[in-house]
Design a protein around this motif. Sequence first.
Motif, PDB file in Angstrom:
ATOM      1  N   ARG A   7       0.853  -1.190   0.000  1.00  0.00           N
ATOM      2  CA  ARG A   7       0.000   0.000   0.000  1.00  0.00           C
ATOM      3  C   ARG A   7       0.890   1.241   0.000  1.00  0.00           C
ATOM      4  O   ARG A   7       1.885   1.309   0.706  1.00  0.00           O
ATOM      5  CB  ARG A   7      -0.895  -0.017   1.247  1.00  0.00           C
ATOM      6  CG  ARG A   7      -1.832   1.172   1.373  1.00  0.00           C
ATOM      7  CD  ARG A   7      -2.761   1.006   2.573  1.00  0.00           C
ATOM      8  NE  ARG A   7      -2.018   0.826   3.827  1.00  0.00           N
ATOM      9  CZ  ARG A   7      -1.547   1.827   4.561  1.00  0.00           C
ATOM     10  NH1 ARG A   7      -1.724   3.086   4.173  1.00  0.00           N
ATOM     11  NH2 ARG A   7      -0.906   1.582   5.684  1.00  0.00           N
ATOM     12  N   GLU A   8       0.539   2.222  -0.813  1.00  0.00           N
ATOM     13  CA  GLU A   8       1.318   3.454  -0.873  1.00  0.00           C
ATOM     14  C   GLU A   8       1.135   4.253   0.420  1.00  0.00           C
ATOM     15  O   GLU A   8       0.015   4.376   0.928  1.00  0.00           O
ATOM     16  CB  GLU A   8       0.891   4.301  -2.068  1.00  0.00           C
ATOM     17  CG  GLU A   8       1.134   3.640  -3.421  1.00  0.00           C
ATOM     18  CD  GLU A   8       2.611   3.476  -3.761  1.00  0.00           C
ATOM     19  OE1 GLU A   8       3.407   4.372  -3.403  1.00  0.00           O
ATOM     20  OE2 GLU A   8       2.958   2.445  -4.374  1.00  0.00           O
ATOM     21  N   LYS A  10       2.889   7.452   0.919  1.00  0.00           N
ATOM     22  CA  LYS A  10       3.125   8.881   0.777  1.00  0.00           C
ATOM     23  C   LYS A  10       1.818   9.619   1.064  1.00  0.00           C
ATOM     24  O   LYS A  10       0.727   9.104   0.811  1.00  0.00           O
ATOM     25  CB  LYS A  10       3.627   9.196  -0.631  1.00  0.00           C
ATOM     26  CG  LYS A  10       4.121  10.618  -0.797  1.00  0.00           C
ATOM     27  CD  LYS A  10       5.005  10.780  -2.012  1.00  0.00           C
ATOM     28  CE  LYS A  10       5.595  12.172  -2.052  1.00  0.00           C
ATOM     29  NZ  LYS A  10       6.665  12.306  -3.046  1.00  0.00           N
ATOM     30  N   GLU A  13      -1.542   9.609  -1.134  1.00  0.00           N
ATOM     31  CA  GLU A  13      -1.265   8.834  -2.351  1.00  0.00           C
ATOM     32  C   GLU A  13      -2.193   7.625  -2.359  1.00  0.00           C
ATOM     33  O   GLU A  13      -2.058   6.738  -1.533  1.00  0.00           O
ATOM     34  CB  GLU A  13       0.202   8.392  -2.394  1.00  0.00           C
ATOM     35  CG  GLU A  13       0.551   7.594  -3.648  1.00  0.00           C
ATOM     36  CD  GLU A  13       0.130   8.313  -4.914  1.00  0.00           C
ATOM     37  OE1 GLU A  13      -0.855   7.850  -5.546  1.00  0.00           O
ATOM     38  OE2 GLU A  13       0.751   9.334  -5.256  1.00  0.00           O
ATOM     39  N   GLY A  17       0.160   0.035  -7.269  1.00  0.00           N
ATOM     40  CA  GLY A  17       1.108  -0.417  -8.288  1.00  0.00           C
ATOM     41  C   GLY A  17       0.531  -1.386  -9.292  1.00  0.00           C
ATOM     42  O   GLY A  17       0.889  -1.345 -10.479  1.00  0.00           O
ATOM     43  N   LYS A  73       5.568  -0.561  -7.196  1.00  0.00           N
ATOM     44  CA  LYS A  73       4.932   0.541  -6.481  1.00  0.00           C
ATOM     45  C   LYS A  73       4.528   1.625  -7.474  1.00  0.00           C
ATOM     46  O   LYS A  73       4.682   1.453  -8.679  1.00  0.00           O
ATOM     47  CB  LYS A  73       5.896   1.128  -5.443  1.00  0.00           C
ATOM     48  CG  LYS A  73       6.033   0.305  -4.162  1.00  0.00           C
ATOM     49  CD  LYS A  73       7.032   0.901  -3.182  1.00  0.00           C
ATOM     50  CE  LYS A  73       6.961   2.387  -2.998  1.00  0.00           C
ATOM     51  NZ  LYS A  73       5.647   2.847  -2.457  1.00  0.00           N
ATOM     52  N   LYS A  75       4.860   5.438  -6.144  1.00  0.00           N
ATOM     53  CA  LYS A  75       5.794   6.485  -5.753  1.00  0.00           C
ATOM     54  C   LYS A  75       7.071   5.888  -5.172  1.00  0.00           C
ATOM     55  O   LYS A  75       7.143   4.709  -4.829  1.00  0.00           O
ATOM     56  CB  LYS A  75       5.149   7.417  -4.733  1.00  0.00           C
ATOM     57  CG  LYS A  75       4.055   8.291  -5.324  1.00  0.00           C
ATOM     58  CD  LYS A  75       4.537   9.113  -6.519  1.00  0.00           C
ATOM     59  CE  LYS A  75       5.540  10.184  -6.124  1.00  0.00           C
ATOM     60  NZ  LYS A  75       6.017  10.957  -7.316  1.00  0.00           N
ATOM     61  N   GLU A  81      10.396   1.959   3.969  1.00  0.00           N
ATOM     62  CA  GLU A  81      10.378   0.946   2.914  1.00  0.00           C
ATOM     63  C   GLU A  81      11.785   0.701   2.371  1.00  0.00           C
ATOM     64  O   GLU A  81      12.151  -0.436   2.054  1.00  0.00           O
ATOM     65  CB  GLU A  81       9.447   1.385   1.784  1.00  0.00           C
ATOM     66  CG  GLU A  81       7.989   1.496   2.211  1.00  0.00           C
ATOM     67  CD  GLU A  81       7.115   2.124   1.147  1.00  0.00           C
ATOM     68  OE1 GLU A  81       6.037   1.573   0.871  1.00  0.00           O
ATOM     69  OE2 GLU A  81       7.506   3.165   0.567  1.00  0.00           O
ATOM     70  N   THR A  93       9.316   1.295  -9.900  1.00  0.00           N
ATOM     71  CA  THR A  93       8.435   2.378  -9.463  1.00  0.00           C
ATOM     72  C   THR A  93       8.974   3.694  -9.987  1.00  0.00           C
ATOM     73  O   THR A  93      10.029   3.736 -10.635  1.00  0.00           O
ATOM     74  CB  THR A  93       8.356   2.410  -7.914  1.00  0.00           C
ATOM     75  OG1 THR A  93       7.340   3.318  -7.506  1.00  0.00           O
ATOM     76  CG2 THR A  93       9.677   2.811  -7.285  1.00  0.00           C
ATOM     77  N   ASN A 300       3.115  14.707  -6.017  1.00  0.00           N
ATOM     78  CA  ASN A 300       2.382  13.550  -6.557  1.00  0.00           C
ATOM     79  C   ASN A 300       0.981  13.994  -6.978  1.00  0.00           C
ATOM     80  O   ASN A 300      -0.027  13.480  -6.517  1.00  0.00           O
ATOM     81  CB  ASN A 300       2.323  12.396  -5.550  1.00  0.00           C
ATOM     82  CG  ASN A 300       1.623  12.761  -4.244  1.00  0.00           C
ATOM     83  OD1 ASN A 300       1.731  13.891  -3.776  1.00  0.00           O
ATOM     84  ND2 ASN A 300       0.919  11.801  -3.658  1.00  0.00           N
ATOM     85  N   GLY A 303      -1.962  11.638  -7.772  1.00  0.00           N
ATOM     86  CA  GLY A 303      -2.558  10.933  -6.646  1.00  0.00           C
ATOM     87  C   GLY A 303      -3.901  11.496  -6.230  1.00  0.00           C
ATOM     88  O   GLY A 303      -4.672  10.825  -5.540  1.00  0.00           O
TER      89      GLY A 303
END
Length: 371
Positions: A7-8, A10, A13, A17, A73, A75, A81, A93, A300, A303
Amino acid sequence: MRIGVPREIKIHEYRVGIVPANVRELTERRHEVIVETGAGAGIGASDDDYLGAGATIVATARAVFDAAELIVKVKEPQAIERAWLRPGQILFTYLHLAPDPQQARELIASGATCIAYETVTADDGSLPLLAPMSEVAGRLSVQAGAYFLEKAHGGRGILLGGVPGVAPAKVVVIGGGVVGTHAIEVAVGMGAEVWVLDRNLETLRRLWARFGRSLNTVFSTHDAIAHHCAEADLVIGAVLLAGAAAPKLITRDMVRNMKPGAVIVDVAIDQGGCCETSRPTTHDDPVYVEEGVIHYCVANMPGAVPNTSAYALNNATLPYIIALADQGLDALQQHRHLLNGLNVHRGMVTHAPVAEALGYDFVTPEEALGF
């Protein structure tokens, strides 16, 4: 191959992916796809959707990173990570390393193989995995600019398209590539007075042919940028040098000479921004005022519209994900354009603009991989 989809994390976001439909494409090729619970929630894709496509759901991002050979991914990996990456693992990514020395250091230290969407190329020299997000960001840039031009949001209080008897806003787009083209399309459609500056005459000819007299084209020089920024209500920074830090084409003096309450949307902020007064912002706190000018520098932007942008991105990335899953690193030898996406491999920087921007020794991808 075991493919991981975390799971993103940021700020704001919501993209993912790999969408469920593309999970099915991979599982039908006998690959294992491991998805963190809730990874698709931002686009309305439930864990059950992923299970139905053949994925395995795990409870944490750490479990994804520990199990997967290939991490996919959207971002760049955040600090926690990056600490989970390991030698021999492949990360696929967006990276945008040139303006991000800390990320570069930690990816180099990880020993992982890091392939950046934004430097994968096509036969015509274009960037096929950057293009769909550039399209989205270009369109969003005008929406954001129009919003922050409203007086209630700190702007000049001007309607982009004007009304009969009242002049429209002047929109200046710096850079006529994918971002710029889509920004122009929206700005022209809203009835603004639109100007584009670019140093490539063929780009200006292409835009002239497409938009006709609805668009004013100018060869980009320092003086031209200064002149048109001073007159602008909205400036869109749409400059790109693939993989490299964006050039600072808009100086602080130019910003100081802009109208109070004008807006700059610096879409180039992923690569450091094309304005000297730009610094990254988030969807939580998207703007700040510098020299009396509102700056929107969200790193981003796509997003904000994940249902559009996640699927657009997945449409572009799927063939490359399949190639990496089927062939591993041999895919880089078989697909020269995917090889151009290699930025870091086993502690070596393998993309020349990144190495130049950050002061690392450059190792060719072929040398690093032993081809």
